[in-house]
Design an enzyme around this catalytic site. Structure first.
Site, PDB file in Angstrom:
ATOM      1  N   SER A 264      32.904  45.615  35.251  1.00 11.03           N
ATOM      2  CA  SER A 264      33.994  44.859  35.878  1.00 11.03           C
ATOM      3  C   SER A 264      34.530  43.830  34.880  1.00 11.03           C
ATOM      4  O   SER A 264      33.897  43.575  33.840  1.00 11.03           O
ATOM      5  CB  SER A 264      33.476  44.134  37.128  1.00 11.03           C
ATOM      6  OG  SER A 264      32.588  43.098  36.733  1.00 11.03           O
TER       7      SER A 264
ATOM      8  N   GLY B 143      32.718  50.091  47.486  1.00 12.13           N
ATOM      9  CA  GLY B 143      32.019  49.368  48.554  1.00 12.13           C
ATOM     10  C   GLY B 143      31.006  50.239  49.264  1.00 12.13           C
ATOM     11  O   GLY B 143      30.887  50.189  50.488  1.00 12.13           O
TER      12      GLY B 143
ATOM     13  N   ASP C 194      35.851  48.969  35.861  1.00 18.51           N
ATOM     14  CA  ASP C 194      35.930  48.847  37.320  1.00 18.51           C
ATOM     15  C   ASP C 194      36.976  47.782  37.682  1.00 18.51           C
ATOM     16  O   ASP C 194      36.919  46.660  37.166  1.00 18.51           O
ATOM     17  CB  ASP C 194      34.530  48.436  37.829  1.00 18.51           C
ATOM     18  CG  ASP C 194      34.395  48.537  39.331  1.00 18.51           C
ATOM     19  OD1 ASP C 194      35.119  49.341  39.953  1.00 18.51           O
ATOM     20  OD2 ASP C 194      33.533  47.819  39.890  1.00 18.51           O
ATOM     21  N   HIS C 195      37.900  48.126  38.556  1.00 21.25           N
ATOM     22  CA  HIS C 195      38.923  47.175  39.051  1.00 21.25           C
ATOM     23  C   HIS C 195      39.709  46.463  37.944  1.00 21.25           C
ATOM     24  O   HIS C 195      39.827  45.229  37.964  1.00 21.25           O
ATOM     25  CB  HIS C 195      38.283  46.112  39.975  1.00 21.25           C
ATOM     26  CG  HIS C 195      37.768  46.682  41.252  1.00 21.25           C
ATOM     27  ND1 HIS C 195      38.580  47.048  42.298  1.00 21.25           N
ATOM     28  CD2 HIS C 195      36.506  46.978  41.649  1.00 21.25           C
ATOM     29  CE1 HIS C 195      37.844  47.539  43.286  1.00 21.25           C
ATOM     30  NE2 HIS C 195      36.574  47.521  42.923  1.00 21.25           N
TER      31      HIS C 195
ATOM     32  N   ASN D 176      30.715  54.232  44.365  1.00 19.45           N
ATOM     33  CA  ASN D 176      30.449  53.000  43.610  1.00 19.45           C
ATOM     34  C   ASN D 176      29.332  52.175  44.237  1.00 19.45           C
ATOM     35  O   ASN D 176      29.381  51.861  45.433  1.00 19.45           O
ATOM     36  CB  ASN D 176      31.704  52.123  43.604  1.00 19.45           C
ATOM     37  CG  ASN D 176      32.770  52.627  42.658  1.00 19.45           C
ATOM     38  OD1 ASN D 176      32.685  53.739  42.163  1.00 19.45           O
ATOM     39  ND2 ASN D 176      33.754  51.798  42.404  1.00 19.45           N
ATOM     40  N   ILE D 177      28.376  51.795  43.408  1.00 20.76           N
ATOM     41  CA  ILE D 177      27.226  51.029  43.908  1.00 20.76           C
ATOM     42  C   ILE D 177      26.927  49.863  42.970  1.00 20.76           C
ATOM     43  O   ILE D 177      26.643  50.066  41.786  1.00 20.76           O
ATOM     44  CB  ILE D 177      25.992  51.950  44.032  1.00 20.76           C
ATOM     45  CG1 ILE D 177      26.272  53.054  45.070  1.00 20.76           C
ATOM     46  CG2 ILE D 177      24.748  51.137  44.430  1.00 20.76           C
ATOM     47  CD1 ILE D 177      25.303  54.199  45.034  1.00 20.76           C
TER      48      ILE D 177
END
Ligand code: G3H
Ligand code: 13P
Ligand code: ZN
Length: 308
Positions: free
Chosen positions: A49, A211, A81-82, A253-254
């Protein structure tokens, strides 16, 4: 074995199982995850992230993950990520990532399309795959009511237009999951009818579930036993994740479950060894806890053991 993009992983997985995408922030988390994937012979996505990149620095994470590839011989996909803007996506494409997410979900539809298409054009020219997002995960933004379902969940027809116009390689959809440890107030519910409709309209196209931590009660209990306060924590039941993995969701995703496993272990360690101050004494079992959690996910939830 170099880092790989997610394209081949998703082709192989589609409709049968999901590939685990685990968030990484430091060496112990990376080692725990890759050791688990090696033992399970599972495909693997490590994701970073903006927060992780800021915490550990891009160069440290890249070098650690390159070391993991060399150490294990695994084909690992390294994913942003994101990503919130073009610049961070470009920095990750230029800096060795093999996949990026551009998360334009907070923007109006047309703006999300324009931003995502710009990232796709750049990333594809460099052999990097792109994940987009349409719909907003419930509970993420304070201003969005969790029960304002149709306003936040992914619209199937828009998903088709989004994929067609942006040329993204995968799409994160909102069907009721949310980030963090507090996902549902009452009975956990995912909108499988919506997922089915999206998958039908986008045949063979990889969908992504964010999530997706389960927030296993035993880890919440362990955190709480040793001083934590996580009383309302609740995640996505494992059977729902198994079902999603057969319905076109190729990437799950974890992050939260790894955080809980690690934190529970460290809390337990200090409760039992209050005099310890050697980081190796508490990070070694914490790394083992991450590994065990990932092994559980790969073999029992994602159904992706022995798929490489
Ligand atoms: O989706 C968010 C991930 O759990 C990463 O969280 O931004 O705190 O690193 P972070
Ligand atoms: P969790 O908070 O459920 O682990 O989700 C992580 C995630 O979606 C990262 O993008
Ligand atoms: Zn996410």
């Amino acid at each position: 074995m170099p880092l790989v993009s997610s394209t081949e992983m998703f082709k192989k997985a589609y409709g049968k199982y999901a590939v685990g995408a685990f968030n990484v922030n430091n060496m112990e988390i990376i080692q725990g995850i890759v050791d688990a994937a090696k033992e399970e012979q599972a495909p693997l996505i490590l994701q970073v992230s903006a927060g992780a990149r800021k915490y550990a620095k891009h160069i440290y994470l890249i070098k650690l993950i390159e070391a993991a590839v060399e150490d294990t011989g695994l084909a690992i996909c390294l994913h942003l990520d994101h990503g919130e803007d073009f610049e961070i996506c470009k920095a990750c494409v230029d800096g060795g990532f093999t996949s990026v997410m551009i998360d334009g979900s907070k923007f109006p539809f047309e703006e999300n399309i324009a931003l995502t298409a710009k990232v796709v054009e750049y990333a594809h020219a460099h052999g990097v795959s792109v994940e987009g997002e349409l719909g907003r995960l419930a509970g993420v933004e304070d201003a969005v009511k969790v029960n304002a379902k149709d306003a936040t969940y992914t619209d199937p027809d828009q998903a088709v237009e989004f994929v067609k116009r942006t040329k993204v390689d995968s799409l994160a959809i909102a069907i009721g999951t949310s980030h963090g440890a507090y996902k549902f107030k009452g009975e956990p519910q995912l909108d499988f009818a919506r997922l089915e409709k999206i998958a039908k309209l986008l045949p063979d196209f990889p969908l992504v579930l964010h999530g997706a931590s389960t927030v296993l009660p035993e880890f919440v209990a362990k955190c709480n036993k040793y001083g934590g306060k996580l009383s309302d924590a609740q995640g996505v039941p494992e059977d729902m994740l198994r079902k999603a993995g057969t319905m076109g969701v190729c990437k799950i995703n974890i992050d939260t479950d790894l955080r809980l496993a690690m934190t529970a272990s460290i809390r337990e360690h200090f409760a039992n060894n209050p005099g310890d101050f050697d980081p190796r004494q508490y990070l070694k079992p914490a790394r083992e806890a991450v590994k065990n959690m990932v092994k559980h996910k790969l073999s029992q939830v994602l159904n992706c053991s022995n798929k490489i």
